[in-house]
Scaffold this motif. Structure first.
Motif, short mmCIF file in Angstrom:
data_model
loop_
_atom_site.label_atom_id
_atom_site.label_comp_id
_atom_site.label_asym_id
_atom_site.label_seq_id
_atom_site.Cartn_x
_atom_site.Cartn_y
_atom_site.Cartn_z
N MET A 143 0.83 -1.22 0.00
CA MET A 143 0.00 0.00 0.00
C MET A 143 0.86 1.26 0.00
N THR A 144 2.03 1.18 0.61
CA THR A 144 2.89 2.36 0.69
C THR A 144 3.72 2.54 -0.58
N TYR A 149 -1.32 4.18 -1.37
CA TYR A 149 -2.51 4.54 -0.59
C TYR A 149 -2.35 5.91 0.04
N GLU A 150 -3.42 6.69 -0.04
CA GLU A 150 -3.40 7.99 0.61
C GLU A 150 -4.36 7.99 1.78
N MET A 151 -3.85 8.21 2.96
CA MET A 151 -4.69 8.30 4.15
C MET A 151 -5.54 9.57 4.09
N ILE A 152 -4.94 10.63 3.59
CA ILE A 152 -5.60 11.94 3.63
C ILE A 152 -5.54 12.59 2.25
N PRO A 153 -6.42 12.18 1.36
CA PRO A 153 -6.32 12.75 0.01
C PRO A 153 -6.63 14.24 -0.04
N GLY A 154 -7.57 14.69 0.79
CA GLY A 154 -7.89 16.12 0.81
C GLY A 154 -8.58 16.61 -0.44
N ARG A 155 -9.07 15.73 -1.28
CA ARG A 155 -9.68 16.20 -2.53
C ARG A 155 -10.58 15.12 -3.14
N TYR A 156 -11.42 15.58 -4.05
CA TYR A 156 -12.16 14.66 -4.92
C TYR A 156 -12.30 15.35 -6.26
N HIS A 157 -11.82 14.73 -7.30
CA HIS A 157 -12.03 15.24 -8.65
C HIS A 157 -12.89 14.24 -9.39
N GLU B 188 -17.95 17.89 -5.52
CA GLU B 188 -17.90 17.79 -6.98
C GLU B 188 -18.65 16.55 -7.48
N GLN B 233 -10.96 16.64 5.08
CA GLN B 233 -9.79 16.14 4.36
C GLN B 233 -10.09 14.94 3.46
N GLU B 363 -10.77 10.90 -8.94
CA GLU B 363 -9.51 10.93 -8.20
C GLU B 363 -9.77 11.50 -6.81
#
Lengths: 171, 570
Positions: A143-144, A149-157, B188, B233, B363
């Protein structure tokens, strides 16, 4: 503003208290030799290449723990029986314990389990393979380093182009 | 000795007592302390402090012994709570275990509870839609319950008030079925969700797909930073407790705010036995509490009492508060206390695939999803069932890898997954009809570990629910088909009532004391200094999630209570 958010940075003691030792089963489900056999089975399913295989990532310990702690008794019994059958099949196929076989011989035994007319052996195969894949893919190493793997993506696109390469080949 | 007793009584006397520290109790605590009242907040479970008492919040997936899977013993010992979608290795600590808090299922009912400071506000799915006038006028129009004593206009300013403080993300959609609120920027959409939205808009005048409205801080405002909360977050592991305060919980928001006033006393491990009624004074004077650790009974006193124990437990407390004046439960002159309990129907779902938009994907992660507000029987009765349903909707792509092989080939294929097509999914959120036959009562023989009678729950679906499930499946299939989705599959998991975690009613509001328990201020008709502002007070259930309405009602009732205290009305 900085003051208000600053309080969040001090981490409680449990945040750094975890080690791989603390998750070892208290009452080992398998003997040491069975555990080694399981490790070799998992390693045969996902071997070391230019990256570590299942054995180096302790996937067998994860498998043992999940079967012992989470599975119901009949499934755990199927698992034990299957494990015992592995060395018998190995002896019949190439005259040695499973762990002493080469890759081709070991894969041959796994294929025999997969195609066995014995339901327990077949179920054992699916169980070990499924758990090996799960344990490997959810391991810290994979995962690393490989799937990022991102624990804290902080976004959604919502609409990004499909990446040209699978994630394990980026970075 | 008498002197000492008076002293002890004074020590245990507050201006207000709040029973429960979940979503509505937290708001009661904030509002009452904010208005200067010395307030005792009673919580039956242990203390859970923001950040420090979220033991799994920073754990990586591989740090869980079983990578999230439940231990067999935990599962076997907790057949009810194990059914809850949010109960897993990382969240066990925030759910009530079956054996610890027994209840009687006269009919199958999966009662999901969180007994700790913050209650279920740590665990909720955070959807926060306002209710509309269609919801508040519905019972009068359809005749399925008594008329609500309030309308949307009564709550609208209070919705705004709580939304600004809690932090609600959403889009202003201009729909009469779902009034707009005070929103932070919306989440979004992804391409396939937008596609579905356009297809539905093109085909139906009265059906809408909108971005969900949720209690997430998408853009912190000064009021959120003052609470020590930060931007969401997008971890989507909210139910483990959010160290950023990115979503609203009592623990991160209302309770620390109340504590800052210096007026709040929070008392965990306090199981409320009953509310004390003084026949001479004709009012409630306090609360009897069993200390969960010492099992000692103690009394606390106050001028007003807010009951926010969560819907069914608030019913239990009222039913167990008996006196000569109220032999059948506090404020129960009407005899309807415990009756007309209703809930939401989450049984059905529809899923499908979509073969378009294959050149795009998503994403990051999003702790929210689009929402389809109720469109059935809104302007007129058009089906053979009463009321309607809302629906959740979302789309995403799944990575797949060929898992047939063994050895290096298998490893290679696992690490090089290919993107499959888009999958889409929806689940229904149906309104159920409050009926006298859906009720809770005290069991006369079985006691809980504190010696309090167990709650007997007798709640079931009815024909209206069955018809609604079928209609949802048909209509969603039609909409999915119109959008070009394929391989459409409908399901009905026939789950027990309760698993939706939206039980409501039992102490319903109403205009007439003969048919309701609470008045338009959430005040017991018969005991003016007791307010119930959680789910127990709901006259009907709407199709929207209820939490935001509990918050708004609590703030409104607290305002009335404090003003009323000064005027002598309470």
């Amino acid at each position: 503003m900085a003051g208000a958010v600053g309080g969040l940075i001090s981490l409680p003691a449990w945040a750094s208290g975890w080690t791989s030792e603390t998750v070892r089963p208290l009452n080992p489900f398998l003997s040491r030799s069975q555990d080694e056999l399981l490790a070799d089975l998992a390693e045969t399913i996902i071997p070391a290449t230019d990256t570590p295989g299942a054995k180096a990532l302790n996937v067998h310990q994860f498998i043992q723990k999940v079967v012992a702690d989470c599975y119901d008794k009949p499934s755990a019994e199927t698992f034990r029986k299957g494990l015992a059958a592995v060395d018998e099949l190995a002896q019949k196929s190439f005259g040695k314990p499973f762990s002493q076989g080469d890759t081709t011989q070991r894969i041959g035994v796994l294929n025999q389990l997969a195609q066995s007319t014995d339901a327990d052996q077949k179920n054992f195969y699916s169980m070990v393979k499924g758990l090996t894949i799960r344990g490997y893919m959810s391991s810290e190493y994979v995962m690393t380093n490989l799937t990022h793997y991102e624990m804290i993506p902080g976004r959604y696109h919502g609409c990004v182009p499909v990446p040209a390469k699978p994630i394990s080949q980026t970075k | 000795m008498a002197y000492l007793n008076i002293d002890a009584q004074a020590q245990n006397t507050y201006d207000a007592i709040v029973i429960g520290s979940g979503i509505s109790g937290g708001w009661a605590a904030k509002e009452l302390t904010g208005k200067g009242l010395r307030t005792l907040v009673l919580e039956r479970g242990r203390d859970v402090r923001h950040v420090t008492d979220y033991p799994t919040t920073m754990m990586q997936p591989w740090e869980f012994e079983h990578r999230g899977q439940l231990n067999r013993e935990v599962r076997e010992q907790n057949p009810i709570i194990s059914k809850c979608y949010a109960f897993y290795e990382g969240t066990e600590q925030f759910f009530v275990k079956d054996a610890e808090h027994p209840y009687v299922q006269e009919k199958p009912f999966d009662w999901i509870r969180g007994y700790q400071v913050g209650g279920k506000s740590l665990l909720w799915a955070r959807q926060t839609q306002r209710w509309s006038d269609f919801d508040f006028t519905g019972p009068a129009r359809d005749g399925f319950a008594v008329d609500w004593p309030i309308r949307y206009a009564d709550l609208a300013p209070w919705y705004s008030y709580v939304e600004r403080f809690a932090g609600i993300t959403g889009n202003k959609d201009g729909l009469d079925t779902l009034p707009d609120g005070e929103f932070l920027p919306p989440h979004e959409w992804n391409c396939v969700e937008s596609h579905f939205q356009k297809q539905v808009a093109a085909r139906y005048k009265d059906r809408h797909v909108i971005m969900g409205r949720a209690a997430h801080i998408t853009q912190p405002q000064p009021i959120h930073l003052q609470q020590g909360r930060a931007q969401c977050q997008h971890r989507t592991i909210c139910e483990r407790g959010c160290p950023f305060g990115g979503y609203f919980s009592s623990n991160s928001s209302t309770l620390p705010w109340a504590a800052k006033t210096g007026k709040m006393t929070l008392r965990p491990h306090s199981v409320v036995h009953s509310i004390i009624y003084d026949e001479k004074l004709g009012r409630a004077t306090g609360v009897r509490v069993i200390d969960a650790q010492t099992k000692q009974m103690q009394e606390f006193y106050a001028r007003i009492i807010f009951l926010n124990a969560a819907a069914l437990n608030s019913n239990l407390v009222l039913l167990n508060s008996t006196s000569t004046r109220f032999p059948n439960g506090l404020g129960n002159d009407s005899g309807v206390l415990g009756k007309y309990v209703a809930f939401h129907n989450y049984r059905a779902g529809v899923s499908a695939q979509y073969d378009g938009n294959l050149d795009t994907t998503t994403e990051g992660r999003r702790p929210n999803s689009p929402y389809i507000p109720r469109f059935r029987n809104v302007y007129k009765q058009e089906t053979d069932f009463l009321r309607g349903y809302a629906a959740g909707f979302s789309a995403g792509r799944i990575s797949r890898s060929n898992q047939d092989g063994l050895g290096a080939d298998l490893k290679e294929s696992l690490l090089n997954p290919t993107l499959g097509g888009w999958y889409v999914g929806s689940h229904m959120m149906g309104e159920t009809i409050p009926k006298e036959s859906n009720f809770v009562a005290l069991d006369s023989s079985q006691k809980d570990p504190f010696g309090i009678p167990q709650l007997k729950i007798s709640i079931a679906y009815d024909d209206n629910d069955e018809k609604m499930v079928k209609d949802y499946q048909e209509q969603m299939t039609e909409m999915f088909t119109a959008a070009g989705f394929t391989n459409i599959r409908v399901r009905d998991d026939k789950r027990n009532p309760g698993l939706d975690i939206h039980e409501m009613g039992g102490a319903r509001m109403g205009k007439d004391p003969k048919t309701s328990v609470l008045n338009k201020w959430n005040q017991l008709h018969a005991v003016k200094n007791v307010f119930v502002t959680d789910g127990a007070s709901m006259t009907s259930t709407s199709t929207q999630n209820p939490s935001l309405t509990y918050m708004a009602m609590t703030a409104r009732a607290a305002d009335y209570a404090v003003k009323g205290l000064k005027k002598g009305l309470v």
